[in-house]
Design a protein around this motif. Structure first.
Motif, PDB file in Angstrom:
ATOM      1  N   VAL A  56      65.859  89.394  44.688  1.00 56.45           N
ATOM      2  CA  VAL A  56      65.407  89.337  45.748  1.00 56.45           C
ATOM      3  C   VAL A  56      65.321  87.835  47.146  1.00 56.45           C
ATOM      4  CG1 VAL A  56      64.494  90.296  47.912  1.00 56.45           C
ATOM      5  CG2 VAL A  56      64.383  91.520  46.155  1.00 56.45           C
ATOM      6  N   ASP A  57      65.950  88.054  47.996  1.00 56.89           N
ATOM      7  CA  ASP A  57      66.273  86.702  48.794  1.00 56.89           C
ATOM      8  C   ASP A  57      65.146  86.859  49.615  1.00 56.89           C
ATOM      9  OD1 ASP A  57      68.074  84.979  48.130  1.00 56.89           O
ATOM     10  OD2 ASP A  57      70.050  86.632  49.142  1.00 56.89           O
ATOM     11  N   SER A  58      64.509  86.088  49.614  1.00 59.12           N
ATOM     12  CA  SER A  58      63.225  86.264  50.460  1.00 59.12           C
ATOM     13  C   SER A  58      62.596  85.856  51.136  1.00 59.12           C
ATOM     14  CB  SER A  58      61.625  86.407  49.208  1.00 59.12           C
ATOM     15  OG  SER A  58      61.235  85.025  48.553  1.00 59.12           O
ATOM     16  N   ARG A  59      61.595  85.196  52.371  1.00 65.55           N
ATOM     17  CA  ARG A  59      60.890  83.791  53.074  1.00 65.55           C
ATOM     18  C   ARG A  59      59.866  84.253  53.538  1.00 65.55           C
ATOM     19  NH1 ARG A  59      63.915  84.500  59.431  1.00 65.55           N
ATOM     20  NH2 ARG A  59      63.255  86.754  58.542  1.00 65.55           N
ATOM     21  N   GLY A  60      58.945  83.090  53.644  1.00 64.02           N
ATOM     22  CA  GLY A  60      57.962  83.291  53.487  1.00 64.02           C
ATOM     23  C   GLY A  60      57.386  83.775  55.225  1.00 64.02           C
ATOM     24  N   LEU A  61      56.274  84.163  55.850  1.00 66.40           N
ATOM     25  CA  LEU A  61      55.478  85.031  56.571  1.00 66.40           C
ATOM     26  C   LEU A  61      55.566  83.196  57.833  1.00 66.40           C
ATOM     27  CD1 LEU A  61      54.349  87.303  58.126  1.00 66.40           C
ATOM     28  CD2 LEU A  61      52.699  86.191  57.509  1.00 66.40           C
ATOM     29  N   ALA A  62      55.003  82.721  57.452  1.00 64.84           N
ATOM     30  CA  ALA A  62      55.225  81.284  58.600  1.00 64.84           C
ATOM     31  C   ALA A  62      56.964  81.426  58.723  1.00 64.84           C
ATOM     32  CB  ALA A  62      54.893  80.648  57.942  1.00 64.84           C
ATOM     33  N   ALA A  63      57.994  81.327  57.937  1.00 63.60           N
ATOM     34  CA  ALA A  63      59.453  81.116  58.807  1.00 63.60           C
ATOM     35  C   ALA A  63      59.898  82.539  59.556  1.00 63.60           C
ATOM     36  CB  ALA A  63      60.735  81.485  57.695  1.00 63.60           C
ATOM     37  N   ILE A  64      59.203  83.781  59.318  1.00 62.88           N
ATOM     38  CA  ILE A  64      59.579  84.866  60.022  1.00 62.88           C
ATOM     39  C   ILE A  64      58.556  85.313  61.266  1.00 62.88           C
ATOM     40  CG2 ILE A  64      59.429  87.529  60.464  1.00 62.88           C
ATOM     41  CD1 ILE A  64      59.392  87.294  57.384  1.00 62.88           C
ATOM     42  N   LEU A  65      57.685  84.028  61.490  1.00 56.55           N
ATOM     43  CA  LEU A  65      56.595  83.847  62.663  1.00 56.55           C
ATOM     44  C   LEU A  65      57.675  82.534  63.630  1.00 56.55           C
ATOM     45  CD1 LEU A  65      53.517  84.045  61.115  1.00 56.55           C
ATOM     46  CD2 LEU A  65      54.039  85.793  63.145  1.00 56.55           C
ATOM     47  N   ARG A  66      58.078  82.134  62.740  1.00 58.30           N
ATOM     48  CA  ARG A  66      58.595  80.520  63.574  1.00 58.30           C
ATOM     49  C   ARG A  66      59.766  81.085  64.724  1.00 58.30           C
ATOM     50  NH1 ARG A  66      58.433  77.348  59.924  1.00 58.30           N
ATOM     51  NH2 ARG A  66      57.395  75.673  60.546  1.00 58.30           N
ATOM     52  N   ALA A  67      61.105  81.763  63.584  1.00 57.32           N
ATOM     53  CA  ALA A  67      62.443  81.847  64.016  1.00 57.32           C
ATOM     54  C   ALA A  67      62.114  83.227  65.001  1.00 57.32           C
ATOM     55  CB  ALA A  67      63.422  82.504  62.817  1.00 57.32           C
ATOM     56  N   GLU A  68      61.259  84.791  64.822  1.00 61.53           N
ATOM     57  CA  GLU A  68      61.399  85.430  65.458  1.00 61.53           C
ATOM     58  C   GLU A  68      60.288  85.964  66.267  1.00 61.53           C
ATOM     59  OE1 GLU A  68      62.075  88.950  62.446  1.00 61.53           O
ATOM     60  OE2 GLU A  68      63.670  87.308  61.587  1.00 61.53           O
ATOM     61  N   LEU A  69      59.237  85.024  66.156  1.00 59.68           N
ATOM     62  CA  LEU A  69      57.832  85.280  67.483  1.00 59.68           C
ATOM     63  C   LEU A  69      57.818  84.143  67.940  1.00 59.68           C
ATOM     64  CD1 LEU A  69      56.197  87.873  64.629  1.00 59.68           C
ATOM     65  CD2 LEU A  69      57.065  88.510  66.628  1.00 59.68           C
ATOM     66  N   PRO A  70      58.011  84.097  69.005  1.00 55.77           N
ATOM     67  CA  PRO A  70      58.116  82.411  69.028  1.00 55.77           C
ATOM     68  C   PRO A  70      56.919  82.114  69.996  1.00 55.77           C
ATOM     69  CG  PRO A  70      59.855  84.008  70.493  1.00 55.77           C
ATOM     70  CD  PRO A  70      59.169  84.970  69.759  1.00 55.77           C
ATOM     71  N   ILE A  71      55.370  83.411  70.393  1.00 54.40           N
ATOM     72  CA  ILE A  71      54.866  83.671  70.218  1.00 54.40           C
ATOM     73  C   ILE A  71      53.766  82.749  69.517  1.00 54.40           C
ATOM     74  CG2 ILE A  71      53.666  85.621  69.183  1.00 54.40           C
ATOM     75  CD1 ILE A  71      52.144  85.726  72.551  1.00 54.40           C
ATOM     76  N   PHE A  72      53.769  82.030  67.822  1.00 55.57           N
ATOM     77  CA  PHE A  72      53.634  81.914  67.499  1.00 55.57           C
ATOM     78  C   PHE A  72      54.182  80.800  66.623  1.00 55.57           C
ATOM     79  CE2 PHE A  72      52.388  85.999  66.638  1.00 55.57           C
ATOM     80  CZ  PHE A  72      51.108  86.115  66.824  1.00 55.57           C
ATOM     81  N   SER A  73      55.350  79.734  67.673  1.00 54.47           N
ATOM     82  CA  SER A  73      56.733  78.922  67.661  1.00 54.47           C
ATOM     83  C   SER A  73      54.724  78.139  67.212  1.00 54.47           C
ATOM     84  CB  SER A  73      56.931  78.638  68.045  1.00 54.47           C
ATOM     85  OG  SER A  73      56.286  78.311  69.444  1.00 54.47           O
ATOM     86  N   GLY A  74      54.123  77.576  68.002  1.00 55.96           N
ATOM     87  CA  GLY A  74      53.682  76.451  67.716  1.00 55.96           C
ATOM     88  C   GLY A  74      52.074  76.049  66.188  1.00 55.96           C
TER      89      GLY A  74
END
Length: 136
Positions: A56-74
């Motif tokens: 399964v191709d997978s992404r880490g939680l940090a990558a998801i936060l960075r890409a999809e939840l701009p509030i956590f971009s910091g």
């Protein structure tokens, strides 16, 4: 012993086989972070006798936060840009897991996957590792 059962959403001719296992299989979970190590790891698994797996191709939680939840971009400055890879899931017996882990332990740290083994007490819809090896 095999237990046959159905569900209200199944037709009366369809049955699932639910089988408690005398000798539990193990669920081998590997998260391969390095693309160059992936082929080597798959080859090692096959040599350990593990012939079936799901990748399964997978992404880490940090990558998801960075890409999809701009509030956590910091948080982007705190984590690596690349987080994720491929996850390998496979049922294996104890001997196969031992061989696979021996192989993995010999890999360099840069390509060594994150791994875990979890006992599997029951399966549904498939045969156990021993039954698959015997061809029954």
């Amino acid at each position: 012993p095999r237990i046959q059962g159905g569900s209200p959403t199944q037709s009366s001719s369809t049955r699932w086989i639910i089988r408690p296992m005398a000798e539990p299989d193990r669920l081998l979970i590997l998260i391969v972070r390095s693309e160059e190590g992936f082929d080597l790891i798959v080859t090692g698994l096959v040599e350990a006798g593990i012939g079936g797996a799901t990748v399964v191709d997978s992404r880490g939680l940090a990558a998801i936060l960075r890409a999809e939840l701009p509030i956590f971009s910091g948080l982007g400055a705190l984590v690596p840009v690349e987080t994720g890879g491929r996850s390998i899931l496979s049922l294996a017996d104890e001997a196969q897991v031992t061989k696979a882990f021996s192989f993995i332990e010999g890999l360099s740290e840069e390509i060594r996957p994150i791994g875990a083994v979890v006992p599997v007490l029951r399966t549904i819809g498939l045969r156990s590792v021993g039954e698959r090896a015997e061809g029954s």
